[in-house]
Structures are given as C-alpha cells and as structure tokens.
Design an enzyme around this catalytic site. Structure first.
Site, PDB file in Angstrom:
ATOM      1  N   LYS A  59      11.125  79.178 -34.334  1.00 47.33           N
ATOM      2  CA  LYS A  59      11.681  79.743 -33.102  1.00 47.33           C
ATOM      3  C   LYS A  59      12.850  78.894 -32.628  1.00 47.33           C
ATOM      4  CE  LYS A  59       8.394  77.610 -29.808  1.00 47.33           C
ATOM      5  NZ  LYS A  59       9.324  76.890 -28.935  1.00 47.33           N
ATOM      6  N   LYS A  85       5.240  73.636 -28.730  1.00 46.82           N
ATOM      7  CA  LYS A  85       6.520  73.026 -29.073  1.00 46.82           C
ATOM      8  C   LYS A  85       7.555  73.248 -27.963  1.00 46.82           C
ATOM      9  CE  LYS A  85       4.995  71.658 -33.045  1.00 46.82           C
ATOM     10  NZ  LYS A  85       3.594  71.629 -32.642  1.00 46.82           N
ATOM     11  N   ASP A  86       8.589  72.407 -27.961  1.00 43.28           N
ATOM     12  CA  ASP A  86       9.637  72.463 -26.954  1.00 43.28           C
ATOM     13  C   ASP A  86      10.267  73.849 -26.877  1.00 43.28           C
ATOM     14  OD1 ASP A  86       9.457  69.636 -28.135  1.00 43.28           O
ATOM     15  OD2 ASP A  86      10.582  69.275 -26.293  1.00 43.28           O
ATOM     16  N   THR A  87      10.672  74.224 -25.670  1.00 46.50           N
ATOM     17  CA  THR A  87      11.357  75.501 -25.470  1.00 46.50           C
ATOM     18  C   THR A  87      12.814  75.415 -25.889  1.00 46.50           C
ATOM     19  OG1 THR A  87       9.899  76.168 -23.656  1.00 46.50           O
ATOM     20  CG2 THR A  87      12.060  77.200 -23.751  1.00 46.50           C
ATOM     21  N   ASN A  88      13.528  74.447 -25.364  1.00 40.90           N
ATOM     22  CA  ASN A  88      14.970  74.341 -25.588  1.00 40.90           C
ATOM     23  C   ASN A  88      15.247  73.562 -26.864  1.00 40.90           C
ATOM     24  OD1 ASN A  88      17.662  74.756 -25.064  1.00 40.90           O
ATOM     25  ND2 ASN A  88      17.820  73.146 -23.510  1.00 40.90           N
TER      26      ASN A  88
END
Length: 363
Positions: A59, A85-88
């Site tokens: 993603k 997991k991190d969004t950005n």
C-alpha cells in the site's frame, strides 16, 4: 530535547549532537517492509494447501483501517494481519484469510498478491525500514549512523505515533480517564486545537472551547468528534458522551501507560544503571513499582485502582518492554538510511537520535 519529546515522556537522548534538518519525501521516501523469520515478507512463500490463504499487501499513502475495510469487501472476509503499518509511507506486509478468492488485485493505492497457504502462525520478527533523508550534511549523517551502528542499541522509547504527532493528546485523555475526570477527557478529545490540524477540525475545536458550535461545521469534522459532541449536547453527561467514542477508550489509557514507560525509562537512563537486556515493567499497582517507577507514579497521582475503570469496562495489565532495542543492519548510502527493528519498536525514535531535530520534521 524538543517540546514534543518532553510532552510524551522522552527526557533523555544518548547523543547530544547539533540538529540536522532533513526532508523525508513522503510517502515514497519512507518505506516499510514486514519481516518474517528474519527475512523480508516479500521473500515468504507458502504451501500448496493450508488453513489460511496468505497475501502480500502493498500500500502507498493509505490508512490501515481504510485498506482493511476495502479488502474485506474484495476477499469476502476481514483480513487478519501481523502489525499496523504507517499511513504516510509505502509499506509491504502479509495478510491472511480463511479462503482464497483471488490471485492478484490492484487499485490506485494498494495491491494484493497471493503467496500461498499456511496452517501455522506466521513469525513476525520485525520491520525493515528504508528512509530517504534529503539533507546537506551527508558526511555528518554517515558519521552519526556509523556511531550508532557501532553501539548497536538505542533506548526503546515508545514513539511519537503512539501519542499523535500532530496532536499529542492520546495519553492526556488516558490520564483523565484514570482519574475518572470524564469531562476533562472529553475536553481533550474535542477541544485544544493545534495549528497544524485541518482547518475545519481546528475551527470546531475553537468553537467547542467557546461553548458553541455551528451546525454546518459539524458536517465537516470526523465522526469520532461529531458523535461525542452530539451526545454531550444531548445529555450534558460526559461519561455518556465518552461511550459514543468510535475509538476504543482503552486505547487512550494504554497510551498513558506508554507515556509512563517513557518517563520511567528516562529516569533510569538519567539517574541509575540500565543494562542492555533489562526489561522495564509499568505495573498497575504502585506497590509493585521499583524506585524510579514509584517516583513517576507519585508525581502522576496513580493509585492501585487507576487502571481498572469499571464505568468503561477497562481493566489493563502491566506493561513489560525491553529497555533497549537492537538497531540491525544500520547503513546510510548518502541518500537512504536503512535498518531493521524488532516488532513494536519505532523507526522515528532512531531518526530522532540521528537527526536530533523537531520530530514534526520527520514523523
């Protein structure tokens, strides 16, 4: 030490070198790959049959809950996962479901690829990070990376994301809940605007603090704030309003435990001896505290029943966490800093030690 560090209980830095201001072009400059059995999850291969169908999820710049909701409709069931997991960022991880329905699926912000079956639990050993640092002081960055590489470990502080990097109030809500101050908890959730928030939510918070909110503004704010505010307006009961939270209220109290961990670890690093293999425990009963823990608990006003909040159905266990984290494979090639961390450790804490800059610049 930045104000944000102090706000979340980080009161100690191993290295006191000058700040380096580095740009991280997100999401593409922050890459996270899940580690399975000490190897990248992209290298994992399953069996021809088994209890679970395993997919590789890639993603880009997409929030965890949003992609899981979309995958539930694609795969016909809510996927299980090993970590958020991190969004950005650009991330790679394994997800699994009880039946295979597709070999491959791609959309604009994510894709899934079938990797085989398994009947045993996947061994999530950590995460591999590759982070682009755009800065002029490349030689100094190499020197710092080599210094930390030689030491091998860093304090295992709980990182900024746990508290909110743009609005670090989750632990303050949690503290208010442990004090049974329901209205203070509501005020922290709804009020106290931060300058870097979205304009509509900032205006809402300002109006809430003044005691009146325009109806048209309610349609422009997140459902979390809207639900709590509408219940508060209807009932004038802060406890009833909290029960409308879409965020589990235990999340906030756990964030407060994380803050306590950071404060206790900071005190141990500053005033006593901490060994590489030591474990820090944040108990729920002050009688089970060691000296540094007891000092922090007394300042915070924590009592025996603080973490058993019957009114909200919250009863938390003690927190146990290593005092140090191993920073494996640390390297800087002049563009990307790469390393891997054990599960539950924060890359932003590593970046904070390297850069010693305002965390808002790299989180």
């Amino acid at each position: 030490m930045s104000l944000l560090d102090l706000a979340i209980g980080i009161e100690f830095k191993v290295h006191r070198w000058p700040s380096i201001h580095a740009e991280i072009p997100r999401p593409d400059g922050f890459r996270v790959t899940e580690e399975i059995d000490g190897k990248p999850c992209t290298a994992w291969r399953g069996s021809e049959s088994g209890k679970y169908a395993v997919y590789l999820l890639r993603k880009r710049g997409m929030e965890h809950n949003a992609v899981m909701s979309r995958l539930a409709s694609i795969l016909g069931e809510k996927p299980r996962y090993l970590g958020i997991k991190d969004t950005n960022a650009v991330t790679e991880q394994l997800i699994y479901v009880t039946r295979k329905s597709k070999d491959f699926h791609r959309e604009e912000s994510f894709s899934i690829e079938f990797m085989g079956f398994t009947s045993t639990k996947l061994n999530h050993t950590g995460n591999i990070f590759s982070i682009k640092l755009e800065a002029e002081e490349k030689e100094e960055l190499k020197r710092r990376v080599n210094t930390i590489k030689g030491e091998g470990v860093l304090p295992a502080f709980i990182g900024y994301q746990r508290f909110g990097t743009r609005r670090p109030i989750t632990h303050l809500v949690g503290k208010a809940l442990t004090q049974r101050d329901w209205c203070k908890a509501v005020d922290f959730i709804l009020g106290y605007p931060f300058v870097w928030e979205n304009e509509n939510i900032r205006l809402f918070r300002e109006e809430y603090m003044k005691g009146e909110v325009k109806e048209e503004l309610l349609r422009k704010i997140p459902s979390q704030e809207r639900n709590i505010y509408l219940e508060l307006r209807k009932t004038e009961d802060c406890l009833s309003a909290l029960r409308k939270s879409r965020v589990k209220l235990s999340f906030y109290v756990e964030a407060y435990q994380s803050y306590l961990f950071n404060r206790v670890l900071s005190r141990k690093l500053r005033y006593s001896t901490v060994h590489e293999r030591d474990e820090i425990t944040i108990p729920t009963d002050p009688k089970q505290c060691d000296a540094e823990c007891l000092e922090v608990f007394e300042v915070e006003g924590i009592q025996r029943g603080s973490f058993h909040i019957e009114e909200l159905g919250i009863s938390l266990r003690p927190v146990k966490r290593n005092a140090f984290m191993n920073v494996r494979g640390l390297h800087f090639d002049g563009e990307f800093v790469t390393f891997s961390l054990e599960r539950g450790m924060y890359a932003t804490v590593v970046l904070s030690e390297i850069l010693n800059a305002d965390p808002k610049e790299f989180t």
